[in-house]
Scaffold this active site. Structure first.
Site, PDB file in Angstrom:
ATOM      1  N   ARG A   9     -33.769  -0.215 -32.818  1.00  0.00           N
ATOM      2  CA  ARG A   9     -34.852   0.744 -33.005  1.00  0.00           C
ATOM      3  C   ARG A   9     -34.910   1.634 -31.773  1.00  0.00           C
ATOM      4  NH1 ARG A   9     -34.716  -0.332 -37.556  1.00  0.00           N
ATOM      5  NH2 ARG A   9     -36.342  -1.122 -38.947  1.00  0.00           N
TER       6      ARG A   9
ATOM      7  N   GLU B 285     -38.073   9.495 -34.931  1.00  0.00           N
ATOM      8  CA  GLU B 285     -37.212   9.983 -36.021  1.00  0.00           C
ATOM      9  C   GLU B 285     -38.032  10.799 -37.011  1.00  0.00           C
ATOM     10  OE1 GLU B 285     -35.379   6.487 -37.631  1.00  0.00           O
ATOM     11  OE2 GLU B 285     -34.483   5.991 -35.727  1.00  0.00           O
TER      12      GLU B 285
ATOM     13  N   HIS C 271     -29.910   7.333 -38.469  1.00  0.00           N
ATOM     14  CA  HIS C 271     -30.449   6.026 -38.907  1.00  0.00           C
ATOM     15  C   HIS C 271     -29.836   5.602 -40.244  1.00  0.00           C
ATOM     16  CE1 HIS C 271     -34.119   3.143 -38.532  1.00  0.00           C
ATOM     17  NE2 HIS C 271     -33.123   2.569 -39.176  1.00  0.00           N
TER      18      HIS C 271
HETATM   19  O1  LIG Z   1     -32.995   0.063 -39.859  1.00  0.00           O
HETATM   20  C1  LIG Z   1     -32.900  -0.487 -40.891  1.00  0.00           C
HETATM   21  C2  LIG Z   1     -33.554  -1.738 -41.199  1.00  0.00           C
HETATM   22  O2  LIG Z   1     -34.369  -2.238 -40.397  1.00  0.00           O
HETATM   23  O3  LIG Z   1     -33.291  -2.252 -42.290  1.00  0.00           O
END
Ligand SMILES: O=CC(=O)O
Length: 339
Positions: free
Chosen positions: A256, A285, A303
């Site tokens: 993250r 984001e 992402h």
């Molecule tokens: O980033 C993606 C997730 O946490 O599934």
């Protein structure tokens, strides 16, 4: 309005009146929906209440269904807060279509006796492939040299600067969960030396363990961030970690954005205090710090690390499996334990 919505059969099931089916709240469409399609993803055994389709303000929508919603299906797109749960006293399950659970107030769920499930290991392979791909890309300058060729610079300016070898690199993995373990396997096969930090030392593994992330960085040529975002890990990768990693060090983040102090990372990259970065996640984001666009030693991805049609299919089965287990009082398939 609530009655009208209850009359509308959005389940596709012809044998049950929708109001007889267990009600599952969906706050916002999870990313998987646009790939798999609602019909496949939203099993007709449940009545999915799609909050985003209701003309009612969210609070009113939730109040109208407060007594009957037993489960919530969510993703990072919509937080599940204590205030939200307060409005929904019948909820006993939160299913998130993501590996990360930082958008869910886990402590509030625990206190209220609500179980939480996540994507378990369905994203581990794709997340690991993407992390290793980003590392190789930064080291070998794949994206940057692609740009060089496309811009016609090979012809006009000559050879592109060489990248650096992967084999033999010391790679520190921050978070040895499902994705981290898969990254370790891949890196070992590629001839890297794997080291790691994690909440606890994994006694079944022989990789060197560092309880302190700065120490890990000091002994690593590259750091791959793939741990959960929690109060403990927010901005864990800070000035001291970058300085321990050093001028030749590379950072890859598929966890993250907020695990990294992004401002500090940008500063270190701009001033050459670390060598490069491969980033799939960002603090705000979809906003990405503009300074990064100028840097050839940075590879950016929106992402998407863990998402493939294949991982979404597996996710689909897992989500339905968790709902079925819950509504038939069987053990959940991917329960989140660390409350
Ligand atoms: O980033 C993606 C997730 O946490 O599934």
């Amino acid at each position: 309005m609530a009655d009208q919505e209850e009359e509308q059969d959005n389940t596709g099931d012809q044998n049950h009146k929708p109001q007889d089916l267990p009600q599952v709240l969906v706050l916002k469409p999870p990313p998987v929906l646009s790939v798999i399609g609602e019909e496949s993803f939203l099993s007709n055994k449940y009545q999915f209440l799609k909050a985003w389709e209701s003309p009612l303000p969210l609070h009113q929508f939730l109040t109208a269904h407060a007594g009957s919603i037993q489960a919530i299906l969510c993703s990072g797109a919509a937080p599940v807060t204590d205030d939200l749960l307060q409005l929904l006293p019948s909820v006993r399950l939160v299913v998130t279509a993501s590996a990360g659970t930082n958008h869910i107030d886990l402590e509030a769920c625990h206190r209220r006796g609500i179980s939480v499930t996540n994507a378990g290991n369905v994203f581990s392979d794709d997340g690991a492939d993407a992390a290793v791909g980003l590392l190789i890309d930064v080291l070998r300058k794949i994206t940057a040299s692609d740009r060089y060729v496309r811009q016609g610079l090979w012809v006009n300016e000559g050879d592109y600067p060489l990248g650096s070898k992967l084999r033999g690199k010391r790679v520190g993995i921050v978070g040895l969960g499902g994705i981290g373990l898969e990254i370790a396997k891949r890196l070992e096969a590629l001839g890297c030396n794997v080291l790691y930090t994690s909440r606890k030392k994994k006694t079944f593994l022989s990789y060197p363990f560092y309880s302190d992330v700065c120490q890990l960085a000091a002994h690593s040529d590259a750091l791959i961030i793939c741990c959960a975002l929690t109060d403990q890990t927010r901005h864990m990768i800070d000035k001291d970690v970058f300085s321990a990693l050093g001028k030749e060090g590379v950072i890859v983040n598929v966890g993250r954005g907020a695990i990294v102090d992004e401002k500090e990372m940008v500063r270190c990259l701009v001033h050459g205090e670390i060598a490069g970065a491969g980033l799939d996640v960002f603090e705000n984001e979809p906003d990405v710090p503009k300074e990064l666009f100028e840097l050839d030693n940075v590879v950016l991805s929106p992402h998407r690390a863990v998402f493939t049609p294949e991982s979404f299919m597996a996710l689909c089965e897992l989500v339905v499996g968790n709902l079925e287990a819950f509504f038939s009082n069987k053990p959940l398939l991917s329960r989140v334990m660390d409350v």
